[in-house]
Design a protein around this motif. Structure first.
Motif, PDB file in Angstrom:
ATOM      1  N   THR A  36      36.165 -23.324 -39.163  1.00  0.00           N
ATOM      2  CA  THR A  36      36.427 -24.694 -38.742  1.00  0.00           C
ATOM      3  C   THR A  36      35.172 -25.398 -38.252  1.00  0.00           C
ATOM      4  O   THR A  36      34.389 -24.799 -37.507  1.00  0.00           O
ATOM      5  CB  THR A  36      37.403 -24.654 -37.535  1.00  0.00           C
ATOM      6  OG1 THR A  36      38.492 -23.857 -37.903  1.00  0.00           O
ATOM      7  CG2 THR A  36      37.865 -26.027 -37.129  1.00  0.00           C
ATOM      8  N   LYS A  94      31.844 -27.805 -43.656  1.00  0.00           N
ATOM      9  CA  LYS A  94      32.158 -27.588 -45.073  1.00  0.00           C
ATOM     10  C   LYS A  94      32.978 -28.713 -45.702  1.00  0.00           C
ATOM     11  O   LYS A  94      32.791 -29.001 -46.882  1.00  0.00           O
ATOM     12  CB  LYS A  94      32.806 -26.224 -45.302  1.00  0.00           C
ATOM     13  CG  LYS A  94      34.169 -26.089 -44.698  1.00  0.00           C
ATOM     14  CD  LYS A  94      34.677 -24.668 -44.806  1.00  0.00           C
ATOM     15  CE  LYS A  94      35.811 -24.439 -43.860  1.00  0.00           C
ATOM     16  NZ  LYS A  94      36.927 -25.380 -43.904  1.00  0.00           N
ATOM     17  N   TYR A  96      47.769 -25.695 -45.943  1.00  0.00           N
ATOM     18  CA  TYR A  96      48.362 -24.893 -44.862  1.00  0.00           C
ATOM     19  C   TYR A  96      48.866 -25.807 -43.741  1.00  0.00           C
ATOM     20  O   TYR A  96      49.898 -25.563 -43.132  1.00  0.00           O
ATOM     21  CB  TYR A  96      47.351 -23.859 -44.345  1.00  0.00           C
ATOM     22  CG  TYR A  96      47.084 -22.808 -45.397  1.00  0.00           C
ATOM     23  CD1 TYR A  96      47.958 -21.738 -45.557  1.00  0.00           C
ATOM     24  CD2 TYR A  96      46.014 -22.933 -46.286  1.00  0.00           C
ATOM     25  CE1 TYR A  96      47.755 -20.798 -46.557  1.00  0.00           C
ATOM     26  CE2 TYR A  96      45.806 -21.992 -47.285  1.00  0.00           C
ATOM     27  CZ  TYR A  96      46.676 -20.936 -47.413  1.00  0.00           C
ATOM     28  OH  TYR A  96      46.490 -20.010 -48.415  1.00  0.00           O
ATOM     29  N   ARG A  97      48.123 -26.872 -43.500  1.00  0.00           N
ATOM     30  CA  ARG A  97      48.557 -27.849 -42.489  1.00  0.00           C
ATOM     31  C   ARG A  97      49.879 -28.492 -42.926  1.00  0.00           C
ATOM     32  O   ARG A  97      50.807 -28.668 -42.131  1.00  0.00           O
ATOM     33  CB  ARG A  97      47.492 -28.930 -42.311  1.00  0.00           C
ATOM     34  CG  ARG A  97      46.224 -28.403 -41.662  1.00  0.00           C
ATOM     35  CD  ARG A  97      45.082 -29.399 -41.717  1.00  0.00           C
ATOM     36  NE  ARG A  97      43.880 -28.839 -41.117  1.00  0.00           N
ATOM     37  CZ  ARG A  97      43.583 -28.910 -39.824  1.00  0.00           C
ATOM     38  NH1 ARG A  97      44.373 -29.572 -39.004  1.00  0.00           N
ATOM     39  NH2 ARG A  97      42.501 -28.348 -39.355  1.00  0.00           N
ATOM     40  N   ALA A 116      48.796 -24.467 -38.550  1.00  0.00           N
ATOM     41  CA  ALA A 116      48.306 -24.131 -39.893  1.00  0.00           C
ATOM     42  C   ALA A 116      47.737 -22.715 -39.888  1.00  0.00           C
ATOM     43  O   ALA A 116      47.996 -21.917 -40.796  1.00  0.00           O
ATOM     44  CB  ALA A 116      47.223 -25.125 -40.311  1.00  0.00           C
ATOM     45  N   ALA A 149      49.105 -19.619 -42.067  1.00  0.00           N
ATOM     46  CA  ALA A 149      48.114 -19.106 -43.029  1.00  0.00           C
ATOM     47  C   ALA A 149      47.979 -17.586 -42.936  1.00  0.00           C
ATOM     48  O   ALA A 149      47.441 -16.948 -43.834  1.00  0.00           O
ATOM     49  CB  ALA A 149      46.761 -19.763 -42.799  1.00  0.00           C
ATOM     50  N   ARG A 151      50.748 -17.627 -48.319  1.00  0.00           N
ATOM     51  CA  ARG A 151      49.519 -17.679 -49.123  1.00  0.00           C
ATOM     52  C   ARG A 151      49.862 -17.553 -50.609  1.00  0.00           C
ATOM     53  O   ARG A 151      49.314 -18.264 -51.442  1.00  0.00           O
ATOM     54  CB  ARG A 151      48.533 -16.578 -48.696  1.00  0.00           C
ATOM     55  CG  ARG A 151      48.190 -16.601 -47.224  1.00  0.00           C
ATOM     56  CD  ARG A 151      46.931 -15.826 -46.913  1.00  0.00           C
ATOM     57  NE  ARG A 151      45.757 -16.530 -47.399  1.00  0.00           N
ATOM     58  CZ  ARG A 151      45.110 -17.479 -46.731  1.00  0.00           C
ATOM     59  NH1 ARG A 151      45.505 -17.829 -45.521  1.00  0.00           N
ATOM     60  NH2 ARG A 151      44.077 -18.086 -47.255  1.00  0.00           N
ATOM     61  N   GLY A 154      37.573 -24.035 -48.137  1.00  0.00           N
ATOM     62  CA  GLY A 154      38.594 -23.287 -47.399  1.00  0.00           C
ATOM     63  C   GLY A 154      38.070 -22.037 -46.747  1.00  0.00           C
ATOM     64  O   GLY A 154      36.977 -22.022 -46.165  1.00  0.00           O
ATOM     65  N   ASP A 161      39.195 -18.765 -48.348  1.00  0.00           N
ATOM     66  CA  ASP A 161      39.279 -17.706 -49.374  1.00  0.00           C
ATOM     67  C   ASP A 161      39.102 -18.269 -50.774  1.00  0.00           C
ATOM     68  O   ASP A 161      39.629 -17.728 -51.727  1.00  0.00           O
ATOM     69  CB  ASP A 161      40.647 -17.011 -49.276  1.00  0.00           C
ATOM     70  CG  ASP A 161      41.804 -17.967 -49.554  1.00  0.00           C
ATOM     71  OD1 ASP A 161      41.591 -19.203 -49.535  1.00  0.00           O
ATOM     72  OD2 ASP A 161      42.913 -17.487 -49.824  1.00  0.00           O
ATOM     73  N   MET A 162      38.359 -19.379 -50.890  1.00  0.00           N
ATOM     74  CA  MET A 162      38.152 -19.987 -52.203  1.00  0.00           C
ATOM     75  C   MET A 162      37.443 -19.001 -53.136  1.00  0.00           C
ATOM     76  O   MET A 162      37.844 -18.805 -54.275  1.00  0.00           O
ATOM     77  CB  MET A 162      37.305 -21.275 -52.089  1.00  0.00           C
ATOM     78  CG  MET A 162      37.965 -22.396 -51.329  1.00  0.00           C
ATOM     79  SD  MET A 162      39.381 -23.082 -52.203  1.00  0.00           S
ATOM     80  CE  MET A 162      40.688 -22.196 -51.459  1.00  0.00           C
ATOM     81  N   ARG A 195      41.366 -19.672 -33.122  1.00  0.00           N
ATOM     82  CA  ARG A 195      41.601 -19.850 -34.555  1.00  0.00           C
ATOM     83  C   ARG A 195      40.660 -18.975 -35.389  1.00  0.00           C
ATOM     84  O   ARG A 195      41.082 -18.334 -36.344  1.00  0.00           O
ATOM     85  CB  ARG A 195      41.421 -21.337 -34.920  1.00  0.00           C
ATOM     86  CG  ARG A 195      42.205 -21.761 -36.116  1.00  0.00           C
ATOM     87  CD  ARG A 195      42.843 -23.103 -35.905  1.00  0.00           C
ATOM     88  NE  ARG A 195      41.912 -24.200 -35.791  1.00  0.00           N
ATOM     89  CZ  ARG A 195      41.506 -24.939 -36.822  1.00  0.00           C
ATOM     90  NH1 ARG A 195      41.917 -24.656 -38.038  1.00  0.00           N
ATOM     91  NH2 ARG A 195      40.722 -25.964 -36.639  1.00  0.00           N
ATOM     92  N   ASP A 239      41.866 -16.220 -38.000  1.00  0.00           N
ATOM     93  CA  ASP A 239      41.485 -16.365 -39.411  1.00  0.00           C
ATOM     94  C   ASP A 239      40.638 -15.183 -39.895  1.00  0.00           C
ATOM     95  O   ASP A 239      40.704 -14.801 -41.059  1.00  0.00           O
ATOM     96  CB  ASP A 239      40.711 -17.679 -39.633  1.00  0.00           C
ATOM     97  CG  ASP A 239      41.571 -18.923 -39.390  1.00  0.00           C
ATOM     98  OD1 ASP A 239      42.819 -18.792 -39.366  1.00  0.00           O
ATOM     99  OD2 ASP A 239      41.008 -20.023 -39.220  1.00  0.00           O
TER     100      ASP A 239
HETATM  101  O1   DC Z   1      40.077 -25.904 -43.000  1.00  0.00           O
HETATM  102  P1   DC Z   1      41.158 -26.234 -42.002  1.00  0.00           P
HETATM  103  O2   DC Z   1      40.706 -26.172 -40.581  1.00  0.00           O
HETATM  104  O3   DC Z   1      41.857 -27.521 -42.330  1.00  0.00           O
HETATM  105  O4   DC Z   1      42.264 -25.073 -42.190  1.00  0.00           O
HETATM  106  C1   DC Z   1      43.449 -25.022 -41.428  1.00  0.00           C
HETATM  107  C2   DC Z   1      43.897 -23.573 -41.278  1.00  0.00           C
HETATM  108  O5   DC Z   1      44.310 -23.086 -42.550  1.00  0.00           O
HETATM  109  C3   DC Z   1      42.804 -22.615 -40.788  1.00  0.00           C
HETATM  110  O6   DC Z   1      43.033 -22.182 -39.465  1.00  0.00           O
HETATM  111  C4   DC Z   1      42.873 -21.425 -41.699  1.00  0.00           C
HETATM  112  C5   DC Z   1      43.814 -21.778 -42.794  1.00  0.00           C
HETATM  113  N1   DC Z   1      43.200 -21.743 -44.119  1.00  0.00           N
HETATM  114  C6   DC Z   1      43.267 -20.559 -44.800  1.00  0.00           C
HETATM  115  O7   DC Z   1      43.755 -19.571 -44.273  1.00  0.00           O
HETATM  116  N2   DC Z   1      42.798 -20.487 -46.071  1.00  0.00           N
HETATM  117  C7   DC Z   1      42.232 -21.562 -46.649  1.00  0.00           C
HETATM  118  N3   DC Z   1      41.780 -21.460 -47.902  1.00  0.00           N
HETATM  119  C8   DC Z   1      42.122 -22.785 -45.949  1.00  0.00           C
HETATM  120  C9   DC Z   1      42.617 -22.829 -44.669  1.00  0.00           C
END
Ligand code: DC
Length: 222
Positions: free
Chosen positions: A16, A20, A42-43, A98, A102, A108, A128, A130-131, A179, A183
């Motif tokens: 976060t 990015k 996820y939000r 979120a 997540a 997922r 994100g 896990d892109m 968070r 994560d």
């Molecule tokens: O990027 P962000 O802060 O908007 O993401 C919100 C939540 O979603 C973050 O705590 C982790 C989850 N997330 C995830 O697990 N995998 C992703 N590809 C993107 C976000």
């Protein structure tokens, strides 16, 4: 090889407020690529579940809502069931919710294909956690953006204040740490710097510099 795997993808992962989101959007603009803000899915899943009266700990329930929620992205805004929820999904509460949903593997899974569907010509920049590791493991190039907790908390506080939301730096640091910890330590698709991703530390560099660095690496790809 299926058709979509020839469409270039730039994967940008990181914690976060590592910058990015801003960086990924600018890279997409410069290249004329599509942009996927995967965190917003996820939000949206958490918000859609809440609105449907589904408990956020009810994994199959949240996954089912996530798989069929009616969402739309256009003109920098996000709609859920026809309602503009762009600001609502950015609150600190929405962030924590979120992060909770997540961590649920079924959620997922439910969002996996929806994310892959963003891979459209002429290319995609995906932002994100896990892109590069799960959603687009065959991405053309992968980056991991990070920054110190203090720098990230400062950015996040500024963003919240700009949106007219109240934010106290000490609380933001605490929430970021909670968070990050969730994560990074979940068993599925944890946030992690994998060795195949270029590491960019944005603590002391501007978004513009990070954008140039990413474009430079991408343009040198064979
Ligand atoms: O990027 P962000 O802060 O908007 O993401 C919100 C939540 O979603 C973050 O705590 C982790 C989850 N997330 C995830 O697990 N995998 C992703 N590809 C993107 C976000």
């Amino acid at each position: 090889m299926n058709q979509s795997s020839v469409i270039p993808v730039i994967a940008i992962d990181g914690p976060t407020a590592s910058g990015k989101g801003t960086v990924a959007q600018r890279v997409a603009e410069r290249l004329g690529f599509h942009y996927l803000d995967s965190g917003s899915l996820y939000r949206l899943a958490a918000l859609a579940a809440e609105r449907a009266g589904v408990d956020l700990a009810d994994e199959p329930g949240v996954a089912s809502v996530a798989g069929r929620m009616d969402i739309r992205f256009a003109e920098g805004k996000v709609w859920l069931a026809g309602e503009d929820v762009s600001d609502e999904i950015r609150s600190e509460r929405a962030s924590q919710n979120a992060s909770l949903v997540a961590a649920l593997p079924a959620v997922r899974d439910a969002l996996l294909q929806r994310q892959r569907d963003f891979r459209q010509a002429p290319g995609l920049v995906g932002d994100g956690r896990d892109m590069g590791s799960v959603v687009f493991p065959d991405a053309t190039v992968k980056f991991f953006l990070t920054a110190s907790v203090e720098a990230r908390a400062e950015r996040r506080t500024k963003q919240l204040k700009e949106k007219g939301m109240s934010a106290i730096m000490a609380d933001v640091v605490k929430e970021l740490r909670i968070r990050d910890d969730r994560d990074m330590n979940r068993p599925v698709a944890p946030l992690k710097h994998y060795p195949d991703a270029y590491l960019i530390d944005t603590t002391d560099i501007s978004a513009a510099t990070a954008v140039e660095e990413i474009l430079g690496v991408y343009q040198k790809m064979p």
